[in-house]
Enzyme design. Sequence first.
Site, PDB file in Angstrom:
ATOM      1  N   ASN A   1      30.478 -40.048   5.877  1.00  0.00           N
ATOM      2  CA  ASN A   1      29.341 -39.145   5.719  1.00  0.00           C
ATOM      3  C   ASN A   1      29.177 -38.247   6.943  1.00  0.00           C
ATOM      4  OD1 ASN A   1      27.450 -38.488   3.741  1.00  0.00           O
ATOM      5  ND2 ASN A   1      25.799 -39.485   4.853  1.00  0.00           N
TER       6      ASN A   1
ATOM      7  N   ASP B   1      -6.480  -5.930   3.773  1.00  0.00           N
ATOM      8  CA  ASP B   1      -5.260  -6.547   3.239  1.00  0.00           C
ATOM      9  C   ASP B   1      -5.169  -8.037   3.567  1.00  0.00           C
ATOM     10  OD1 ASP B   1      -3.714  -4.323   2.022  1.00  0.00           O
ATOM     11  OD2 ASP B   1      -3.839  -3.494   4.038  1.00  0.00           O
TER      12      ASP B   1
ATOM     13  N   ASP C   1      29.689 -34.133   7.198  1.00  0.00           N
ATOM     14  CA  ASP C   1      28.484 -33.366   7.510  1.00  0.00           C
ATOM     15  C   ASP C   1      28.677 -32.412   8.686  1.00  0.00           C
ATOM     16  OD1 ASP C   1      26.512 -33.756   5.661  1.00  0.00           O
ATOM     17  OD2 ASP C   1      25.746 -35.594   6.571  1.00  0.00           O
TER      18      ASP C   1
ATOM     19  N   ASN D   1      31.525 -39.555  -4.209  1.00  0.00           N
ATOM     20  CA  ASN D   1      32.005 -40.656  -3.366  1.00  0.00           C
ATOM     21  C   ASN D   1      31.294 -41.965  -3.692  1.00  0.00           C
ATOM     22  OD1 ASN D   1      33.761 -38.953  -2.043  1.00  0.00           O
ATOM     23  ND2 ASN D   1      32.348 -38.529  -0.349  1.00  0.00           N
TER      24      ASN D   1
ATOM     25  N   ASP E   1      -1.428  -3.580   6.236  1.00  0.00           N
ATOM     26  CA  ASP E   1      -1.678  -3.574   7.681  1.00  0.00           C
ATOM     27  C   ASP E   1      -3.147  -3.457   8.040  1.00  0.00           C
ATOM     28  OD1 ASP E   1      -2.167  -0.993   6.892  1.00  0.00           O
ATOM     29  OD2 ASP E   1      -0.818  -0.042   8.334  1.00  0.00           O
TER      30      ASP E   1
ATOM     31  N   ASP F   1       0.844  -1.174   0.000  1.00  0.00           N
ATOM     32  CA  ASP F   1       0.000   0.000   0.000  1.00  0.00           C
ATOM     33  C   ASP F   1       0.892   1.241   0.000  1.00  0.00           C
ATOM     34  OD1 ASP F   1       0.962  -0.175   2.553  1.00  0.00           O
ATOM     35  OD2 ASP F   1      -0.972  -0.157   3.558  1.00  0.00           O
TER      36      ASP F   1
END
Length: 836
Positions: free
Chosen positions: A677, A588, A681, A652, A584, A325
Amino acid sequence: MIKPAFWTQTAKAVLDELGSSETGLSGSVAQQREANLPKVQAGQSKWRFVGLFLSQFKSPIILILLFAAAVSMALGDATTAGIIFAIVFASGGLGFWQEQHAADAVQKLLAMVQITASVLRDGKAVDVPVSRIVPGDVFLLNAGGIVPADSTIIESNDLFVDEASLTGEAFPIEKKAGELPEDTALGQRANVVFLGTNVVSGTAKAVAVNVGKDTEFGKVSESLRLRAPETEFEHGIRKFGYMLMEVTLLLVLVMFATNVYFHKPVIDSLLFSLAIAVGLTPQLLPAIISVNLAQGAKRMAEKKVIVKRLASIENFGSMDVLCSDKTGTLTDGTVQLNAAVGFDGSPNEKVELFGLLNAKFQTGYENPIDAAIIGAAKQDVSSYEKIREQPYDFTRKRLTILFKKDGKALAVTKGALINVLAVCKTVEKGDGTVVDIAPEQAGIQRQFESFSKKGLRAIGLCYRQFDQIPDGDCEQDMTFLGLLLFMDPLRPEITQTLKNLAALGVQVKFVTGDNRYVAAEVIRQAGVQDPKVLSGPEMRAMSDEAFRARVSTVDVFAEVEPNQKARIITYLQKAGHVVGHLGDGINDASAIHTADVGISVSNGADVAKDAADIVLMEKNLSVLEDGIREGRITFANTLKYVFMATSANFGNMFSMAGASLFLKFLPMLPTQIMLTNFMTDVPEMTISGDNVDPEWISSPRRWDLKFIKRFMVVFGLANSACDYLTFGILLFIMHATPVQFRTGWFIENVVTAALIVLVVRTRRPFWKSRPSKWLTVATLSSVCVVLALPYSPIAGTLGLEPLPPVFMGMLAGVTVFYAIVAETAKYFFYKTPATG
């Protein structure tokens, strides 16, 4: 608790049965009743930890792995089973710890935008969180508020409530105190209001009867608790998961069949195939996403942007169109009364007086226009007595108040000019004479357009006098008096902010109820040259196909009705845009809910905040600009993990699959695959705080599954090439035994996968993009741990043994070679048109 049919009783009977009164409960009684309510939230909190921990193991791949560990244990291989269990639970525990901290952070942020109700406690109105409303509480309702409980109306004044979310009725329902038969349908219970519905106009006092699970919403909570629409990023993650599942299942079947064909042990082949499947899957992706989003939400909160729905952060980064707006974003929101003029454009004190009467005595939704009129007032209106009010609503677009003075009645109406003229029969000239309005209509419209083109908002004003107090509708046969002119200065920083948003690839479109002339002039003042304007009436006349073709080119949607806002959002989405909507007000709410990113402000209407994904602590586009940058940082770091994990894991696993075909032994034990793994990670858990290159932020980023597939294949093959180089060194130079081969490849695998993170995390040459401190520390720590494992007491259990120093020198050479290959691949990969 009284019987459910509370709509059959008078308000007084309901109050008596609840032990309350029109002045509400005492604070002590309310506190006692709150303590006796079912502890729904407490119960959720008690079991939340268990549910969150168990959710770490809901992946089908993890379940397959646990099954494999159970098979190993049943076959007497307790060591393998124990290691697999340990790694799986370590991964789950790490994810649980991170997500728990993320959840706590989110709860603290949500508390900052908690919806409250105005409740009478000890006879005084206080703001109470909706979750703490108890039966017997008396609360006040105003336009824009959300009803906090199923309640009986004590008194009301032109109260209209939107019950579409409960009954599906599109039009607001008028509510009044009274009694109704017990068999009255839900949508016709005009004497009560329901939890979750919102007030469109008017005021009321009501007493809470049913709260929480006892409300109409609560009774059907399972059917009404619709899942929030899937964000674009969530959709991408889901499709990515399907892709991995297909690749994983195919790989498991092929590897198992191949190893069995070459007469390798069936159980070992099964475990190896399952381990490869797990290795291909980025197990910590859910935790990584949760941590990234929570960290992003915390950073955005520092920028005065509160995230209610974490998944919306990803859409925030992808957003390329923002609908907003005008008032309070483009302008500073401090509306000022510029002038009060008669129908001919000359100053008129009567217009100023009647405008003040209408603004000062209205009791509906607070708005800056009335505040500006009252702030500029100089006249005394204490001699006028208010009789009743017809509140403003979004259909009539008028507000009328009936007064009494000197034994006569006076109705004063203000609103949108076209809606005011619609109820006028005459017009009052500057000398006080009243003439027919028809010949003057064109002149009034010219004055209106003239003021509008100067950027002034014009509100129409009319009146009617009565000899005695009239019954019913006063809005007919009225006399047009003049215009109230308002100005709302531009924000001083708005021109630069719009330029900054454009530089970020975000096109701002303004959606306003103001007339096209005012809207166009204000946009020009903000620096938008020759803005393209489309009005609400023009929208109504356009077909869906024509509107879809036009919507992307429009800069300003003016004279827009509330129900047209959602249509604008929908067709922008159909045109391929990721759309945010900032608003707001009550009008809306629908657009906020429809948008990919619904945005409201902390002082907005409750219904708007409730519908929003993101709430701004300041209604300012510069605040939103900061939030967009943080959203893109979060998006970028999430994608970094996806790129790194999938490419490294794919490489891999491709290496393992290939090596298992020409080796007479398994190239790596299942436990070593799992440990690889896990070791790679862990450093990547710190990616949420990584530094982000400016090019990641400069334009909207969207989930691109094809791009990820290409990245995974290109960099996975680069990784695999280095693995095969390592195989050659181990087999033909070092003549390694099976244990030495597994140890050497395990070390090379983890070291290169960890260090290559520093290369893959940026499009730039890695030495020109500085990683965060914690990513650097975690990566180097992972390298140090894996280098030390062959010399540790658990080396034998893991199937490792120390290697000669010459291998470490060769490992260093392979790592450097890998960095060169990855940098070269990255250079050509990002230069191709397909990847930008």
